[in-house]
Design a protein around this motif. Structure first.
Motif, PDB file in Angstrom:
ATOM      1  N   VAL A  89       0.986  -1.139  -0.025  1.00 40.51           N
ATOM      2  CA  VAL A  89      -0.065   0.154  -0.248  1.00 40.51           C
ATOM      3  C   VAL A  89       0.618   1.568   0.027  1.00 40.51           C
ATOM      4  N   ILE A  90       1.755   1.171   0.983  1.00 39.38           N
ATOM      5  CA  ILE A  90       2.855   2.204   0.388  1.00 39.38           C
ATOM      6  C   ILE A  90       3.732   2.550   0.144  1.00 39.38           C
ATOM      7  N   ARG A  91       3.975   1.765  -0.629  1.00 38.34           N
ATOM      8  CA  ARG A  91       4.980   1.500  -1.641  1.00 38.34           C
ATOM      9  C   ARG A  91       4.053   2.278  -3.230  1.00 38.34           C
ATOM     10  N   SER A 122      -3.814   2.146  13.237  1.00 37.75           N
ATOM     11  CA  SER A 122      -2.370   2.037  13.072  1.00 37.75           C
ATOM     12  C   SER A 122      -2.099   2.157  11.972  1.00 37.75           C
ATOM     13  N   PHE A 123      -3.291   1.291  11.254  1.00 36.34           N
ATOM     14  CA  PHE A 123      -3.503   1.232   9.798  1.00 36.34           C
ATOM     15  C   PHE A 123      -3.170   2.132   8.800  1.00 36.34           C
ATOM     16  N   TYR A 124      -3.843   3.462   9.143  1.00 38.41           N
ATOM     17  CA  TYR A 124      -4.230   4.420   8.264  1.00 38.41           C
ATOM     18  C   TYR A 124      -2.894   5.101   8.729  1.00 38.41           C
ATOM     19  N   ALA A 129       1.715   9.012   6.915  1.00 38.66           N
ATOM     20  CA  ALA A 129       3.150   9.015   7.438  1.00 38.66           C
ATOM     21  C   ALA A 129       4.045   9.036   6.388  1.00 38.66           C
ATOM     22  N   ALA A 130       3.862   8.035   5.653  1.00 42.52           N
ATOM     23  CA  ALA A 130       4.295   7.824   4.280  1.00 42.52           C
ATOM     24  C   ALA A 130       4.307   8.839   3.209  1.00 42.52           C
ATOM     25  N   ALA A 157      -9.469  11.365  11.325  1.00 47.80           N
ATOM     26  CA  ALA A 157      -9.261  13.460  10.943  1.00 47.80           C
ATOM     27  C   ALA A 157      -8.508  13.916  11.382  1.00 47.80           C
ATOM     28  N   GLU A 158      -7.691  13.144  12.180  1.00 48.14           N
ATOM     29  CA  GLU A 158      -6.739  13.648  13.495  1.00 48.14           C
ATOM     30  C   GLU A 158      -4.837  13.915  12.936  1.00 48.14           C
ATOM     31  N   LEU A 159      -4.756  12.753  11.558  1.00 50.19           N
ATOM     32  CA  LEU A 159      -3.700  12.494  11.107  1.00 50.19           C
ATOM     33  C   LEU A 159      -4.346  14.163  10.080  1.00 50.19           C
TER      34      LEU A 159
END
Length: 292
Positions: A89-91, A122-124, A129-130, A157-159
């Motif tokens: 997902v990150i890639r 944690s997943f999102y 972060a990426a 929503a805090e992310l």
């Protein structure tokens, strides 16, 4: 209030296939032009309607690169970067960001993934972060088995980059609960589109726009202009096909309807199968009200 960047009709774009299941890139690029000419505000590449689960990562990357280049800033581009593996997902997400996507759309970790809210958050959080591009979360419990609660959405929503939620659940009560949060809501349940816009959804990620892009854009615009009587009259012409397709064989039906209206090849990739003659007749009857 500042207008959301992804406001309007974001067409969940089909991937045009040849009869042998290969991707027809010439038709793909022509479709992008047709849909932009129809006035859509954004295109979602690698959408569920585009059979994302049956595309390889390399195919997605190629479609996204060609798509962003072809769009050339004429509308927003959202790339789905969902996968079962978090690193993938990150890639995928970083690749989409690197080529100029305006946003990425990411499903929760579906198929026997974690369903507790701390793990989902944690997943999102890891994806957020990426990247630095906007993230569109995705609520489609009928497909993933995971429902994004309003409490979880408030945490998301805090992310820094979690700016949108596509809600395809079809539960209008939950949809309105989402609308009470600070996250921009994009309706993904075609059957409630008109009422979602009236209630305050900033727009939609819409699969049925593949065969009725002009109507989808007109409906959204009429509601923004508060021309509700005209909007509901148009909605009655759109509704027969939407209701039929929502009952099953959604992707196949949308692609066939699109083909009938001059958008795409109508072909699907295995393991999906084409529609029967009986279903085809029902599709043609359902889209008949759209033909003036």
């Amino acid at each position: 209030m500042e207008k959301a960047k992804l406001a309007g009709i974001n067409l969940a774009m089909q991937t045009p296939f040849n009869e042998d299941g290969s991707i027809n890139l010439k038709v793909y690029e022509a479709l992008i032009d047709k849909y932009i000419d129809a006035g859509v505000h954004g295109l979602v590449l690698g959408a569920g309607t585009g059979q994302h689960p049956y595309l390889t990562e390399a195919e997605c990357n190629n479609l996204y690169e060609l798509g962003v280049k072809r769009v050339a800033g004429r509308c927003n581009v959202i790339c789905q970067t969902s996968a079962l593996n978090v690193d993938e997902v990150i890639r995928r997400s970083r690749h989409a960001e690197s080529i100029g996507a305006d946003a990425i759309m990411v499903l929760p970790p579906y198929f026997e993934g974690p369903s507790d809210e701390d793990s989902l958050f944690s997943f999102y959080e890891d994806v957020d972060a990426a990247v630095k591009v906007d993230i569109v979360g995705y609520n489609i419990p009928q497909s993933t088995g995971i429902s994004v609660s309003t409490a979880l959405l408030k945490r998301l929503a805090e992310l820094p980059h979690f700016a949108y939620i596509k809600d395809s659940g079809g539960d209008f009560a939950i949809h309105q609960e989402y609308l009470q949060t600070s996250v921009n809501v994009l309706n993904g349940a075609d059957t409630i589109a008109a009422y979602a816009f009236m209630a305050g959804a900033v727009g939609a990620i819409q699969g049925t726009a593949n065969y009725m892009p002009y109507e989808a854009v007109e409906l959204y615009n009429l509601i923004q202009e508060k021309k509700f009587s005209e909007a509901l009259s148009l909605w009655q012409r759109m509704l027969p096909s939407i209701l039929l397709f929502w009952q099953g064989y959604y992707v196949q039906s949308v692609l066939r309807a699109a083909q009938l209206r001059g958008f795409g090849t109508g072909n699907v990739r295995k393991p999906l199968r084409g529609i029967s003659a009986e279903q085809d007749a029902a599709i043609q009857k359902a889209i008949a009200p759209l033909i003036k």
